[in-house]
Design a protein around this motif. Structure first.
Motif, short mmCIF file in Angstrom:
data_model
loop_
_atom_site.label_atom_id
_atom_site.label_comp_id
_atom_site.label_asym_id
_atom_site.label_seq_id
_atom_site.Cartn_x
_atom_site.Cartn_y
_atom_site.Cartn_z
N PHE A 155 20.36 55.80 -27.70
CA PHE A 155 21.06 54.97 -27.00
C PHE A 155 20.55 55.03 -25.59
CE2 PHE A 155 23.91 55.27 -30.41
CZ PHE A 155 24.62 53.77 -30.51
N GLY A 156 19.37 55.79 -25.38
CA GLY A 156 18.79 55.57 -23.89
C GLY A 156 19.53 56.60 -23.16
N LEU A 157 20.12 57.69 -23.52
CA LEU A 157 20.87 58.27 -22.72
C LEU A 157 20.48 59.89 -22.53
CD1 LEU A 157 24.46 57.03 -23.65
CD2 LEU A 157 23.64 56.90 -21.28
N ALA A 158 19.22 60.08 -23.18
CA ALA A 158 18.65 61.37 -23.50
C ALA A 158 18.68 62.29 -22.07
CB ALA A 158 17.23 61.56 -24.03
N PHE B 211 37.26 53.57 -23.61
CA PHE B 211 36.35 54.49 -23.72
C PHE B 211 36.98 56.06 -24.32
CE2 PHE B 211 33.93 51.89 -20.63
CZ PHE B 211 33.40 51.25 -21.72
N ASN B 212 38.05 56.48 -23.42
CA ASN B 212 38.62 57.74 -23.72
C ASN B 212 37.54 58.86 -23.73
OD1 ASN B 212 41.36 57.02 -23.55
ND2 ASN B 212 41.42 56.54 -25.86
N LEU B 213 36.71 59.04 -22.67
CA LEU B 213 35.90 60.15 -22.70
C LEU B 213 36.54 61.26 -22.06
CD1 LEU B 213 32.69 58.47 -21.83
CD2 LEU B 213 33.22 59.07 -24.13
N ILE B 214 36.23 62.55 -22.43
CA ILE B 214 36.90 63.52 -21.68
C ILE B 214 36.07 64.01 -20.51
CG2 ILE B 214 37.52 66.03 -21.92
CD1 ILE B 214 38.33 65.68 -24.77
N ARG B 215 36.76 63.95 -19.33
CA ARG B 215 36.26 64.11 -17.86
C ARG B 215 35.96 65.51 -17.79
NH1 ARG B 215 40.49 61.13 -15.06
NH2 ARG B 215 40.85 59.78 -16.91
N GLY B 216 34.71 65.85 -16.92
CA GLY B 216 34.60 67.31 -16.56
C GLY B 216 33.64 68.03 -17.41
N ILE B 217 33.58 67.61 -18.56
CA ILE B 217 32.44 68.06 -19.56
C ILE B 217 31.47 66.91 -19.61
CG2 ILE B 217 33.86 69.71 -20.79
CD1 ILE B 217 33.96 67.72 -23.27
N SER B 218 30.26 67.52 -20.30
CA SER B 218 29.09 66.91 -20.27
C SER B 218 29.07 65.73 -21.30
CB SER B 218 27.84 67.75 -20.65
OG SER B 218 27.81 68.18 -21.88
N VAL B 219 28.10 64.68 -21.23
CA VAL B 219 28.02 63.78 -22.04
C VAL B 219 27.66 64.10 -23.37
CG1 VAL B 219 26.39 61.88 -22.87
CG2 VAL B 219 27.17 61.90 -20.33
N LEU B 220 26.95 65.17 -23.49
CA LEU B 220 26.54 65.83 -24.82
C LEU B 220 27.83 66.30 -25.38
CD1 LEU B 220 24.12 66.49 -26.84
CD2 LEU B 220 24.30 69.00 -25.50
N GLU B 221 28.59 67.23 -24.84
CA GLU B 221 29.77 67.88 -25.42
C GLU B 221 30.78 66.49 -26.12
OE1 GLU B 221 31.27 72.04 -24.01
OE2 GLU B 221 30.44 70.74 -22.46
N ASN B 222 30.88 65.57 -25.02
CA ASN B 222 31.71 64.30 -25.38
C ASN B 222 31.29 63.94 -26.84
OD1 ASN B 222 33.95 63.17 -23.94
ND2 ASN B 222 32.60 63.87 -22.31
N VAL B 223 29.90 63.75 -27.01
CA VAL B 223 29.37 63.16 -28.24
C VAL B 223 29.55 64.05 -29.42
CG1 VAL B 223 27.48 62.32 -29.50
CG2 VAL B 223 27.87 61.62 -26.91
N MET B 224 29.51 65.43 -28.99
CA MET B 224 29.75 66.35 -30.12
C MET B 224 31.15 66.60 -30.62
SD MET B 224 26.80 69.25 -28.64
CE MET B 224 27.24 70.48 -29.70
N LEU B 225 32.14 66.36 -29.70
CA LEU B 225 33.65 66.73 -29.87
C LEU B 225 33.93 66.35 -31.38
CD1 LEU B 225 35.71 66.04 -27.05
CD2 LEU B 225 35.54 68.03 -28.15
N PRO B 226 33.86 65.05 -31.91
CA PRO B 226 34.43 64.69 -33.32
C PRO B 226 33.88 65.58 -34.06
CG PRO B 226 33.71 62.73 -32.05
CD PRO B 226 33.09 64.10 -31.14
#
Ligand SMILES: Nc1ncnc2c1ncn2[C@@H]1O[C@H](COP(=O)(O)OP(=O)(O)OP(=O)(O)O)[C@@H](O)[C@H]1O
Ligand SMILES: [Mg+2]
Lengths: 228, 377
Positions: A130-133, A93-108
């Motif tokens: 994706f039911g993550l609101a 998955f390579n998500l960035i830890r420590g920041i929010s779900v929203l920010e991870n999605v916005m990163l690219p």
């Protein structure tokens, strides 16, 4: 449509630990289809995915993306094309830890220069899908495996790419979550996206959504190659 | 439009990314601020001291003539004035009366000066802020003095001098020539030294040489020589401070080098992910640049503000050991606030720029790897 012409990849060229991972791959991948690269460990699936997705350059051969040769483009242009054309879902998955779900999605999308509020709106809409609101503000490390996977998919979709690239997407998922993942892929294909996955999981290779399985071994295509 | 929005987004990410590593970045910020604080304190302090010195010298005469007896400064006969006044290029000559007085009651040293124009009447004095403080005297009070022959006389404080610069007027007592001669037993016809006004400042060395030839028992002192003496005294003081400073800077460099150059595995991984999801090398560097800027700018601002408060509001308590021995009169020594922007700019380039570079270089190394590295965990 992505075309690969006689692509080779040699790691550590000229050094004692030289390793040839791809030995002349010629392959055409059709748009709006789901293709799976299948093969034993070490056969070069990941290497091929990263080359056709513009993450790494081949040692020899050419890659043609929608009629445009991208092999020799400078980094800036290649990155720009990659960002707009491909959405990657990584095995871990390579998500960035420590920041929010929203920010991870916005990163690219940050380097694209879109207004922050518009981008935020789009990211929230994707999370909704994706039911993550409700999890937008949560740090990613608190998420369950299934939720992480959906965040990874949402992140891959933020720049609205034409192609989704997934490397061993089900390796860390149980049967139920794997099924869920394949349903998401079916839905995306229905929306006109091209899906390219690398996997040796029969669940993926035999899934209804998959139109074509390309078999690899020792850096070569052994079955399902050529034109689609 | 895109460029600005892009940087905004990157800064946004930088901030939340900084907040994640509160411990590491907090410690860094504290140490960094401390170093800027020390450096800026020394800078502001020496600068302010120099300004005081300049103020002292602004009023100093072009040329002073002292009489030397057995190698020591002695009283000078006023009839020397005639000989000096006859030298070509000399505009005016006058005698000065000044000296030091030790007040055993308060353990303080005062500088007693007879002003050129008669200030107060007989028996009246004007005192500096420091004198007023140490002897707790205010206008209308009387101050006792021991004369040279053991009597006790009382002079009335007619005025407390305004504190334009403390160093100049703090320990000052102004009095009449008659009171001065009575207090110290200086006979009429002699003065402490002579002040020579010169028509053309360029001729000062020539005139000084002539005086020395004409009056072999005198020593002419030009203002430029006094300047050198002051400079020596002040640079001795800043020398000590500089030594403190060098230590602080060294500690900081080691600390910053360690913090900035050593990217943790976690940070490396993150840079890899950013590249993999479509960040260019330049975007990653921009992020690291903002990260370094946020830390170093906050530390710089906080450090400078703290140093300003330390030097000008709290009267530099950290430098007290260095200031001690200046005079017992300066327990509440307060410098006139001033900010030299050129010096602040130098400080900025000394601490902020190296840090920014130290953060970018390792990031650059990490950011130029191929993004596909991230695909193999
Ligand atoms: N950076 C590298 N340097 C040297 N060799 C490498 C490098 N990356 C991959 N290889 C080698 O290339 C070969 C192909 O690797 P690749 O990751 O493409 O295989 P794969 O088919 O994805 O295998 P798996 O199913 O285990 O993920 C492997 O033998 C691997 O050791
Ligand atoms: Mg692989």
């Amino acid at each position: 449509m992505i075309e690969l012409l006689d692509v080779h990849k040699t790691f550590n060229q000229g050094k004692p630990n030289e390793y040839v991972a791809l030995r002349g791959i010629t392959l055409a991948i059709a748009s709006c289809q789901a293709t799976v690269l299948k093969g034993p460990s070490g056969s070069g699936k990941t290497t091929l995915l990263s080359i056709l997705g513009g993450m790494a350059r081949p040692s020899a051969g050419r890659i043609i993306l929608s009629g445009r040769e991208i092999t020799s483009l400078p980094e800036r242009f290649l990155t720009d094309i990659r960002r707009r054309t491909f959405g990657f879902i990584f095995q871990q998955f390579n998500l960035i830890r420590g920041i929010s779900v929203l920010e991870n999605v916005m990163l690219p999308a940050y380097p694209c220069g879109e207004s922050h509020s518009l981008l935020r709106g789009r990211a929230l809409a994707l999370l909704e899908l994706f039911g993550l609101a409700g999890r937008a503000a949560t740090r990613v490390e608190w998420l369950s495996g299934g939720e992480m996977q959906r965040v990874a998919i949402a992140r891959a979709l933020i720049n609205d790419p034409a192609v989704i690239v997934a490397d061993e997407p089900t390796a860390h998922l149980d049967t139920k979550l794997s099924g869920e993942f394949l349903e998401f892929m079916a839905r995306l294909k229905g929306e006109g996206k091209t899906i390219i996955m690398a996997s040796h999981d029969p669940l993926v290779c035999e899934a209804g959504v998959v139109e074509r399985v390309v078999e690899m071994r020792d850096g070569r295509v052994v079955a399902g190659g050529g034109a689609p | 439009m895109g460029g600005v929005e892009k940087q905004r987004c990157i800064i946004d990410f930088t901030l939340s990314s900084l907040l994640r590593r509160k411990g590491k970045n907090g410690a860094l910020l504290v140490v960094y601020t401390l170093v800027v604080f020390l450096l800026a304190s020394v800078m502001l302090f020496t600068q302010a001291i120099r300004k005081e010195a300049a103020a002292v010298l602004a009023d100093a005469p072009e040329l002073v003539v002292q009489r030397i007896v057995a190698g020591r400064h002695d009283l000078i006969p006023l009839d020397y004035m005639g000989k000096i006044g006859a030298i070509r290029g000399v505009r005016a000559v006058s005698g000065r009366l000044w000296g030091y007085y030790y007040d055993p009651l308060f353990g303080a040293n005062y500088t007693l000066v007879v002003p050129e124009e008669q200030a107060g009447g007989l028996g009246e004095i004007a005192v500096g802020q420091g004198v007023a403080r140490s002897s707790m005297a205010s206008e209308g009070n009387i101050m006792p003095f021991h004369t040279h022959d053991g009597r006790l006389v009382s002079l009335t404080v007619a005025r407390v001098l305004p504190a334009s610069t403390e160093l100049v007027s703090s320990d000052l007592i102004l009095l009449t020539a008659e009171d001065f001669r009575m207090l110290f037993g200086v006979p009429a016809g002699v003065a402490t030294d002579l002040v020579v006004a010169v028509a053309n400042p360029a001729e000062v060395p020539t005139i000084a040489a002539k005086i020395a030839r004409l009056l072999p028992d005198t020593r002419p002192i030009a203002r430029s020589e006094i300047l050198r003496t002051y400079d020596a005294a002040f640079s001795w003081r800043s020398g000590i401070l500089l030594a403190i400073l060098a230590g602080a800077l060294l500690a900081f460099l080691i600390f910053a080098w360690d913090k900035a150059t050593g990217l943790s595995a976690e940070e490396r991984r993150e840079i890899g992910i950013l590249k993999a999801v479509g960040w260019e090398t330049g975007d990653v560097l921009a992020m690291k640049f903002w990260e370094g800027s946020v830390i170093s700018l906050s530390a710089f601002l906080a450090g400078v503000v703290l140093a300003y408060l330390h030097v000008f509001v709290a009267a530099a308590p950290l430098f007290e050991p260095v200031l001690k021995g200046w005079s017992v009169l300066y327990p509440r020594f307060r410098l006139t606030p001033s900010l030299d922007f050129a010096q602040l700019a130098v400080l900025f380039f000394l601490v902020v720029v190296p840090y920014a570079v130290a953060t970018i270089v390792p990031a650059w190394r990490a950011a130029t790897v191929d993004p596909d590295a991230v695909m193999r965990g």
